[in-house]
Design an enzyme around this catalytic site. Structure first.
Site, mmCIF file in Angstrom:
data_model
loop_
_atom_site.group_PDB
_atom_site.id
_atom_site.type_symbol
_atom_site.label_atom_id
_atom_site.label_comp_id
_atom_site.label_asym_id
_atom_site.label_seq_id
_atom_site.Cartn_x
_atom_site.Cartn_y
_atom_site.Cartn_z
ATOM 1 N N ASP A 158 -53.791 38.309 -6.961
ATOM 2 C CA ASP A 158 -53.589 36.838 -6.912
ATOM 3 C C ASP A 158 -54.017 36.429 -8.771
ATOM 4 O OD1 ASP A 158 -54.451 34.097 -6.299
ATOM 5 O OD2 ASP A 158 -53.024 34.176 -4.623
ATOM 6 N N ARG A 201 -48.244 25.675 -2.987
ATOM 7 C CA ARG A 201 -47.216 26.081 -2.926
ATOM 8 C C ARG A 201 -46.848 26.118 -1.381
ATOM 9 N NH1 ARG A 201 -44.784 31.791 -4.881
ATOM 10 N NH2 ARG A 201 -46.301 32.340 -3.254
ATOM 11 N N ASP A 223 -57.720 34.382 -6.829
ATOM 12 C CA ASP A 223 -57.959 34.790 -6.572
ATOM 13 C C ASP A 223 -59.015 36.518 -7.078
ATOM 14 O OD1 ASP A 223 -58.392 33.941 -3.524
ATOM 15 O OD2 ASP A 223 -56.396 35.259 -2.946
ATOM 16 N N THR A 246 -40.731 28.067 1.664
ATOM 17 C CA THR A 246 -39.900 27.951 0.666
ATOM 18 C C THR A 246 -40.525 28.059 -0.661
ATOM 19 O OG1 THR A 246 -41.044 25.482 0.556
ATOM 20 C CG2 THR A 246 -39.462 25.648 1.856
#
Length: 214
Positions: free
Chosen positions: A205, A109, A208, A113
């Site tokens: 996350d 990603r 993670d 943006t």
């Protein structure tokens, strides 16, 4: 959003799924437990998502007699995790369907943006004959999910489902509208995305926390 307006969206309400998602959210949940919970939730979601697998009768000899009994028909499943967090859900489905083939889609990603870019795609062949189940614990903006479905369709995939553990309304709406022909299964619909495009309340996350790189 009112997800009930989308016929292809299923929000799973099983108490065990809800309980385990709460444990996932806890910042004090250790990596090993987090990984196990992701696998368990994927397995529970798969019971619903795979409810329509085709069956055929096969002759089997029991200790008592010979009978005809149902087995999964056709080329079975293609499990396709979105790298890397989707890998955490694979074992949960493999525990149910060990014969399922596994493909991979790699997307990153853009930090500004938030739009996805594909860097890897390897799918089991023949993909057009398989039920493809795309896996990603988080459905945030929906960009990666939409791009993953696009990639599979471009390579011949026709029967596609998407499974996630938690989703933001923004991402769920984007995916449901972009691909109304696929079935979407969600463990929990969260409140919103924040300015950094993280799901709130979310669980941080997922990649993670699964791989201990937080």
């Amino acid at each position: 959003m009112n997800y009930k307006n989308y016929k292809n969206v299923t929000i799973l309400e099983h108490p065990l799924i809800k309980h385990k998602i709460t444990l996932l959210r806890d910042r004090n949940t250790a990596t090993s437990e987090f990984r196990s919970l992701v696998e368990e939730i994927a397995m529970l979601e798969a019971f619903e998502a795979l409810r329509d697998l085709p069956l055929r009768d096969q002759e089997v000899e029991t200790p008592i007699e010979t009978c005809m009994s149902p087995v999964i028909d056709g080329k079975k499943l293609a499990i396709v995790p979105i790298l890397r967090a989707g890998l955490g859900m694979v074992n949960g489905i493999h525990a149910l369907v060990p014969s399922a083939k596994v493909g991979h889609i790699g997307l990153y990603r853009d930090p500004e943006t938030h739009e996805p870019h594909e860097y890897f795609c390897k799918l089991p062949s023949p993909i057009e004959e398989r039920l493809v189940v795309i896996l990603d614990p988080m459905l945030a903006t929906g960009g990666s999910a939409v791009e993953a479905v696009n990639s599979i369709k471009e390579r011949g995939g026709e029967h596609i489902k998407f499974m996630c553990i938690i989703a933001a309304p923004e991402g769920l709406e984007r995916l449901a509208e972009a691909h109304p022909d696929i079935e979407i299964y969600v463990g929990n619909l969260d409140r919103c995305l924040n300015e950094q495009a993280y799901i709130c309340p979310g669980l941080g996350d997922a990649g993670d926390r699964i791989f201990g790189t937080k």
